[in-house]
Scaffold this active site. Sequence first.
Site, short mmCIF file in Angstrom:
data_model
loop_
_atom_site.label_atom_id
_atom_site.label_comp_id
_atom_site.label_asym_id
_atom_site.label_seq_id
_atom_site.Cartn_x
_atom_site.Cartn_y
_atom_site.Cartn_z
N CYS A 118 -69.60 2.71 120.50
CA CYS A 118 -70.02 3.83 119.63
C CYS A 118 -71.53 4.00 119.62
O CYS A 118 -72.04 5.07 119.25
CB CYS A 118 -69.51 3.61 118.21
SG CYS A 118 -67.71 3.54 118.07
N VAL B 27 -58.59 -7.68 136.61
CA VAL B 27 -57.17 -8.02 136.75
C VAL B 27 -56.49 -6.90 137.53
O VAL B 27 -56.54 -5.74 137.12
CB VAL B 27 -56.51 -8.24 135.39
CG1 VAL B 27 -55.01 -8.49 135.55
CG2 VAL B 27 -57.17 -9.42 134.66
N ALA C 197 -61.06 -5.00 121.12
CA ALA C 197 -59.74 -5.57 120.82
C ALA C 197 -59.56 -6.93 121.46
O ALA C 197 -59.06 -7.87 120.83
CB ALA C 197 -58.64 -4.61 121.26
N ASN D 120 -60.76 -3.22 116.67
CA ASN D 120 -61.16 -4.51 116.11
C ASN D 120 -60.11 -5.06 115.15
O ASN D 120 -59.80 -6.25 115.17
CB ASN D 120 -62.52 -4.37 115.41
CG ASN D 120 -63.68 -4.44 116.38
OD1 ASN D 120 -64.07 -5.52 116.82
ND2 ASN D 120 -64.21 -3.30 116.74
N TYR E 33 -72.54 8.48 89.27
CA TYR E 33 -73.38 9.67 89.19
C TYR E 33 -74.81 9.29 88.85
O TYR E 33 -75.06 8.51 87.93
CB TYR E 33 -72.87 10.66 88.13
CG TYR E 33 -73.95 11.65 87.70
CD1 TYR E 33 -74.42 12.61 88.58
CD2 TYR E 33 -74.52 11.57 86.43
CE1 TYR E 33 -75.43 13.48 88.21
CE2 TYR E 33 -75.53 12.44 86.03
CZ TYR E 33 -75.98 13.41 86.94
OH TYR E 33 -76.98 14.27 86.58
N ARG F 258 -60.30 19.22 92.03
CA ARG F 258 -59.94 20.15 90.95
C ARG F 258 -59.43 21.47 91.51
O ARG F 258 -58.42 22.02 91.04
CB ARG F 258 -61.15 20.39 90.06
CG ARG F 258 -60.84 21.20 88.80
CD ARG F 258 -62.06 21.23 87.89
NE ARG F 258 -63.19 21.90 88.53
CZ ARG F 258 -64.45 21.84 88.08
NH1 ARG F 258 -64.73 21.10 87.02
NH2 ARG F 258 -65.41 22.49 88.69
#
Length: 461
Positions: free
Chosen positions: A46, A84, A13, A309, A430, A446
């Site tokens: 990660c 800090v 970040a 991010n 497909y 479905r």
Amino acid sequence: MTQRLVVIGGDAAGMSAASAARRQRGRDELEIVAFERGNYTSYSACGIPYFVGRDVAEATDLIARTPQQFRDNHDIDARTGHEVLDIDLDRRAVLVREQAAGRETWEGFDQLMIATGAVPVRPLLPGIGARGIHGVQTLDDGLALRAALERDRPKRAVVVGAGYIGLELAEALCAWGVEITVIGRGLAPLPALDPDMGGLVATAMDGFGMQLRLDETVTSFDIHDGKVTAVVTDRATVPTDLVILGLGVAPNTALAAQARIPLGATGAIAVDQRLRTGIEGVWAAGDCVEKFHRVSRRHVRMPLGTHANKEGRTAGINIGGGYATFPGVIGTAVTKICNVEVGHTGLGELEARAAGFDPVTAVVDSTTRAGYYPGAKPIRTKLIAERGTGRLLGAQIVGQEGAAKRIDVLSVALWHETPVEELLNIDLSYAPPFSPLWDPVLIAARKAWQAVEDDRSHTEP
């Protein structure tokens, strides 16, 4: 007049915000300095389990940009080894300790970006400070764990926690030939999944020779000569040479709270869609801030690098004088545990009920390719929909190779509040090497639609 942006935290970040702000404004308009207490900037947290497991050879492979690259290519003064200690909003300054020299200085700012991330949960249990007990959050932690594995060559290891972090590190230990025990408090591994889907992960772990102890709580650690020798639970004592804590993380908000920057109901920093904290010129992003969940309509804590991010980029654009918003999260994530891939998005069945929905579910078993094509693997897909409306609330997938990334189709549908009826005829690709004629996503849609329709027929007068 040149302004000064101070960034606290040099990973996802923080450095995304710094980079985005720099793209908006040049160095003559905006000076940017970032303080990182660790030794690295902009690395893939990660990827740490894959470095530990030696799928990734070198730690440097996980680093996107070094401090020198930020200085040379982006005019960003990134300082590692700088912690800090305090934020003084009245002085518009932060107190910084240069760890190598032990020197402390006050550094002024016009704009402040807080990206302090998260800290591993480390419960205050007897023996928790023993050698051989590792929490793994930063790249430095990953280096320490891999060094311990190379140096000590443990025969047994216990992973405390059966969430994403714990299970990914458990798999990493397989590469070292370690006898692995995973201890979790839930009824199934991966609490982000419903128990019926988590059970498939448990089966895969058993097939890899891992011992999984569920519904069990760690109470203490046995120690000999300062080193851990066993994990004690409410049910047993498990001998071990190494312990990994995989109990999740908590937002690192100590600095913000000390400076009276408002926290939200979740305990993380409260921000608006532009990542403003409510204090003029003070921004925050990443694992230390709470997020708005677009399905539950509640604020949540959700530490994911993808969010960090995106939030950092949004904050940086705004800091630089542009306009951007971060619209929220739905919790899409994937991982691989042993020989199964796992994906989930949105709310699980139990989460949906907790959020006030009345869900119906559909679970289907299929294959990742046409059944006759070589390499077809099993895949189970679960959809959670709202009773009555048929709106998709969440989805979970567990299967072998080729399974997990199907969750992205369902993530897009969820993002746009799509009812399962509209998924029935979505035009998915497909070919036998990639999917059955009816993709598992379509079969599940479905079946979910049929469950909604059946319920309607039973309730309508």
